[in-house]
Write an enzyme that holds these catalytic residues in place. Structure first.
Site, PDB file in Angstrom:
ATOM      1  CD  GLU A   1      12.239  13.008 -24.954  1.00 56.41           C
ATOM      2  OE1 GLU A   1      10.913  13.679 -25.162  1.00 56.41           O
ATOM      3  OE2 GLU A   1      12.930  12.127 -24.350  1.00 56.41           O
TER       4      GLU A   1
ATOM      5  NE  ARG B   1       0.546  -0.925   2.357  1.00 62.13           N
ATOM      6  CZ  ARG B   1      -0.544  -0.513   2.464  1.00 62.13           C
ATOM      7  NH1 ARG B   1      -2.225  -0.158   1.647  1.00 62.13           N
ATOM      8  NH2 ARG B   1      -0.263  -0.401   4.155  1.00 62.13           N
TER       9      ARG B   1
ATOM     10  CG  ASP C   1      -3.216   1.349   4.804  1.00 57.56           C
ATOM     11  OD1 ASP C   1      -2.279   1.011   6.020  1.00 57.56           O
ATOM     12  OD2 ASP C   1      -3.446   0.860   3.421  1.00 57.56           O
TER      13      ASP C   1
END
Ligand code: ADE
Length: 244
Positions: free
Chosen positions: A114, A152, A167
């Site tokens: 939880e 990366r 990107d």
């Protein structure tokens, strides 16, 4: 960069961290990764790490004493980010990943059950990150997403020099379409400009495709993007239905 993960399931990281770019980063000495088992710090012969919540209610809570011992064992420096992966954290974005990629060391804490006893947040957590508005069964997959997105961006990890700078999101826009051989696939041809050999024209075409895709799919990103006069003119043309 050194990344240490605290988890109840260290084996979950084996495949992801031993393939492709994550492995190359480790192999090239750009990433030192380890997954540490929280259970090793239970201090209990049954290796118990969780307990039922005070005040009742369902689910189990990760015990503060156990998790704090596990964090202490890593001896974080005063400026080492100790990041709890949790759906309550700030959302992971390119900007967050880029900022983290400039750190020399990260400690990632994966919750399970939880949640974790709040005193771990109060005493040892310096940041809390979510990978999106949905709930996973634990922080492990989220930690792997964060690691991939961050690693990366470490200079030298991606082969093609500066590939990460093209990107989607790197300049606030989505990337446009890509094509490779053969020139025709089932009647669909690659855009001629790409094989024209005119570098400047290729870059201009790519910029416009990127603008077009962002305008179609994520117009919200255009509000914050760094746009030239030529970009704005093209977008105005798209909005007026004049450009394609
Ligand atoms: N743990 C559970 N759900 C999560 C999420 N969305 N992001 C990060 N950690 C999580």
């Amino acid at each position: 960069m050194k990344i240490e993960v605290l988890t109840l399931f260290p084996n979950m990281f084996s495949a992801v961290m031993s393939e492709s770019m994550m492995w190359k980063a480790r192999d090239r000495g750009l990433l030192d990764f380890s997954a540490c088992d929280i259970r090793d710090h239970s201090g209990d012969k049954h290796r118990k790490v969780d307990d039922s919540p005070y005040g009742g209610g369902g689910g189990m809570i990760l015990k503060a004493d156990v998790l704090l011992r596990a964090i202490d064992a890593l001896e974080p420096a005063a400026d080492t980010p100790v990041i709890l992966m949790s759906p309550q954290g700030r959302t992971l974005t390119h900007a967050v990943a880029l900022a983290l990629s400039r750190r020399v060391r990260l400690i990632l804490v994966c919750g399970h059950y939880e949640g974790v006893d709040e005193r771990v947040r109060d005493l040892a957590i310096t940041d809390e990150i979510s990978i999106g508005d949905y709930v996973l069964t634990g922080g492990e997959l989220a930690a792997m997403v964060l690691i991939d997105a961050v690693v990366r961006l470490i200079p030298g990890v991606l082969g093609a020099e500066g590939a990460e700078q093209r990107d989607s999101y790197a300049d606030g826009l989505l990337e446009g379409p890509h094509y490779t051989r053969p020139p025709e696939v089932r009647g669909l041809t690659a855009p001629e400009v790409l094989t024209s050999g005119h570098h400047a024209e290729v870059e201009h075409w790519r910029r416009r495709q990127s603008l077009r895709r962002t305008w179609q799919r994520r117009p919200d990103l255009l509000e914050k993007a760094d746009l030239s006069a030529d970009d704005r003119e093209y977008l105005a043309g798209l909005a007026a239905g004049e450009a394609d």
